[in-house]
Motif scaffolding. Structure first.
Motif, short mmCIF file in Angstrom:
data_model
loop_
_atom_site.label_atom_id
_atom_site.label_comp_id
_atom_site.label_asym_id
_atom_site.label_seq_id
_atom_site.Cartn_x
_atom_site.Cartn_y
_atom_site.Cartn_z
N GLU A 22 22.09 17.78 3.26
CA GLU A 22 22.23 17.75 4.72
C GLU A 22 23.62 17.23 5.13
O GLU A 22 24.19 17.70 6.11
N GLN B 160 20.79 6.49 -1.55
CA GLN B 160 20.23 6.19 -2.86
C GLN B 160 21.23 6.47 -3.98
O GLN B 160 20.96 6.22 -5.14
N LYS C 162 19.50 16.46 -3.55
CA LYS C 162 18.21 16.35 -2.85
C LYS C 162 17.94 14.91 -2.43
O LYS C 162 17.12 14.67 -1.54
N LEU C 163 18.60 13.97 -3.09
CA LEU C 163 18.33 12.56 -2.79
C LEU C 163 18.96 12.14 -1.47
O LEU C 163 19.92 12.76 -1.00
N ARG C 164 18.43 11.07 -0.90
CA ARG C 164 19.08 10.45 0.25
C ARG C 164 20.45 9.93 -0.20
O ARG C 164 20.61 9.42 -1.32
N PRO D 237 18.08 8.29 6.76
CA PRO D 237 17.38 9.27 5.92
C PRO D 237 18.10 10.62 5.94
O PRO D 237 17.68 11.56 6.63
N LEU D 238 19.17 10.71 5.20
CA LEU D 238 19.97 11.95 5.18
C LEU D 238 20.20 12.34 3.73
O LEU D 238 20.71 11.53 2.95
N SER D 239 19.81 13.56 3.37
CA SER D 239 20.02 13.99 1.98
C SER D 239 21.47 14.43 1.79
O SER D 239 22.17 14.74 2.76
N ALA E 125 11.61 8.32 4.80
CA ALA E 125 11.82 9.78 4.74
C ALA E 125 12.90 10.13 3.70
O ALA E 125 13.80 9.35 3.44
N ARG E 126 12.78 11.32 3.13
CA ARG E 126 13.73 11.75 2.11
C ARG E 126 14.90 12.51 2.69
O ARG E 126 15.88 12.76 2.01
N SER E 127 14.73 12.96 3.92
CA SER E 127 15.83 13.73 4.54
C SER E 127 15.71 13.58 6.05
O SER E 127 14.70 13.09 6.57
N TRP E 128 16.74 14.02 6.74
CA TRP E 128 16.75 13.90 8.21
C TRP E 128 15.66 14.74 8.84
O TRP E 128 14.92 14.28 9.71
N HIS E 129 15.53 15.97 8.38
CA HIS E 129 14.53 16.85 8.97
C HIS E 129 13.12 16.37 8.68
O HIS E 129 12.25 16.42 9.55
#
Lengths: 193, 257
Positions: free
Chosen positions: A88, A114, A109-111, A83-85, B209-213
């Motif tokens: 990030e 994806q 903004k997406l993972r 789960p990393l955008s 989850a959509r992001s790590w945080h």
């Protein structure tokens, strides 16, 4: 010569033993150097030796003191299921978002898992290319890129070099290398391999 | 539930319910979720050994886990060239075998052995809370501080070498934190109760989850919600806490997944 970031004289590199023919190279600031040659000639091994991964068996390798390297290998970062955008991912290496192609900018903004394979590859490559560094080492950066991606990469490389970074790229895509590089060196097969 | 008798155990477990899912996210990131079981079994064996030798079991468990966590890189490099998966499996088997043999042959160790594997949350005293609370207050910011380094080490393993930065303090530091946290958790929640909190919330958030945080926050939230519900159900229906927690977390996981 004060602008020289990396120089090598008769450098022979390898993993368990010597695997490349002796190579001379010099990378000044703001220049793009391309390494080409047939498969198995040791292009990736030379890049790995410059980054400190592979061993230098002969010759002299000189890196400017305090040199900051950024190194993109052919290994794809294990982003699937994470789960990393995109934002990030860029923040990890300190890469800037500015200059990203619009088709990636709007997906930050997406993972990352994806994104399509090509988008994911370009973003992972961008995270290295735009990381704060004096020298950027890229191994087959055009893999998985379509024509638009390859064209954008060429522009980004020239922009990065214009800002003062030295870039060494290894590619089998001779048209890309000759189109983007200031200097091209064709490696030859090591006589003892 | 908020009777003085249960308040301290509740607060002790609550600290772990926040910390373990966060730790689990990093273990899952590194493909090391099996480490949770390995460290827990080694800690159990260390605690039993210490008990038999006349030392405080908690110190034995933490010492054994710290030894294994700190030396993991060393052993893993010799057992296999890349990840520590086989090393964790061997540690798990070794810890389990030693703990069961000790429990089977030493009457004193038998009771503690059952407590370690089943969990002894309701018997946690204030001394346990005074150890776990500051540890979690140290662990959680440490994990957030290590987050970027651990992500880089996983996604761009050459990043550190190319910049002449040592990666071992990050990796070994994390291994030590993980081993000691799991040792503390094992001696409070039991082996499987701890494993449930380390494994299930990260498994859910890695999918959703959509992001790590966001993932880290959600993992902690799921851990806390699952823990509070399990504590209330186990207490209300006079059931062992560990299995109730595990079943509840599995149910949450299946619904969300």
């Amino acid at each position: 010569m004060n602008d020289l970031l990396i120089s090598a004289e008769q450098l022979v590199a390898g993993w368990q033993g010597p695997a490349t023919a002796p190579l001379d190279l010099a990378l000044p600031r703001g220049k793009i150097l391309g390494l080409t040659g047939p498969n198995g000639v040791g292009k990736s091994t030379i890049l790995s030796a410059l980054a400190g991964r592979a061993k230098c068996y002969a010759g002299v390798l000189t890196l400017r003191p305090g040199l900051r390297l950024a190194f993109q290998t052919q290994d794809i970062p294990p982003l699937s299921g994470l789960p990393l955008s995109g934002r990030e991912l860029l923040a990890l290496t300190g890469a800037r978002e500015q200059g990203l192609p619009p088709w990636l900018q709007e997906r930050l903004k997406l993972r990352v898992d994806q994104l399509s394979g090509g988008q994911r590859h370009y973003l992972a490559l961008w995270a290295i290319l735009q990381a704060p560094a004096d020298v950027v080492l890229l191994d087959e950066p055009t893999n998985n890129l379509d024509a638009a991606g390859t064209e954008h990469l060429a522009l980004a490389l020239r922009q990065r070099a214009a800002e003062g970074a030295g870039i060494i790229l290894v590619s089998h895509d001779e048209a890309f290398v000759s189109g983007v590089c200031d200097q091209v060196q064709t490696m030859r097969v090591a006589p003892h391999v | 539930m908020f009777d003085q008798l249960f308040l301290i155990p509740f607060l002790t477990g609550l600290c772990l319910a926040v910390a373990l899912p966060l730790l689990g996210c990093f273990l899952r990131l590194r493909d090391e979720w099996l480490a949770a079981l390995a460290y827990a079994h080694v800690a159990a064996a260390g605690a039993l050994l210490a008990l038999i030798a006349g030392f405080v079991p908690m110190l034995g468990g933490m010492g054994a886990a710290a030894l294994v966590g700190g030396g993991k890189q060393f052993f893993a490099q010799r057992i296999e060239r890349s990840a520590g998966g086989a090393a964790f499996a061997l540690l798990l088997l070794g810890g389990w075998a030693l703990a069961v043999l000790l429990a089977a042959n030493q009457p004193l160790a038998e009771r503690l052995g059952h407590a370690l594997f089943d969990g002894q949350l309701y018997f946690s005293g204030s001394d346990n809370l005074y150890l776990i609370l500051p540890w979690c207050l140290l662990l959680i910011p440490a994990l957030f501080w290590l987050s970027r380094q651990l992500l880089l080490a996983r996604l761009y393993p050459d990043y550190f070498q190319a910049r002449h930065l040592p990666v071992w303090p990050v990796v070994t530091g994390f291994d030590l934190l993980a081993a000691l946290t799991l040792a503390l958790a094992t001696m409070t929640l039991g082996v499987m109760g701890s494993f449930a909190l380390v494994f299930v919330p990260p498994w859910i958030v890695f999918r959703r989850a959509r992001s790590w945080h966001q993932g880290l926050l959600l993992a902690a939230l799921i851990g806390v919600l699952g823990y509070v519900a399990a504590f209330a159900i186990a207490l209300g229906f006079d059931q062992p806490f560990g299995p109730v927690l595990a079943l509840l977390l599995i149910a949450i996981g299946l619904v969300v997944a």
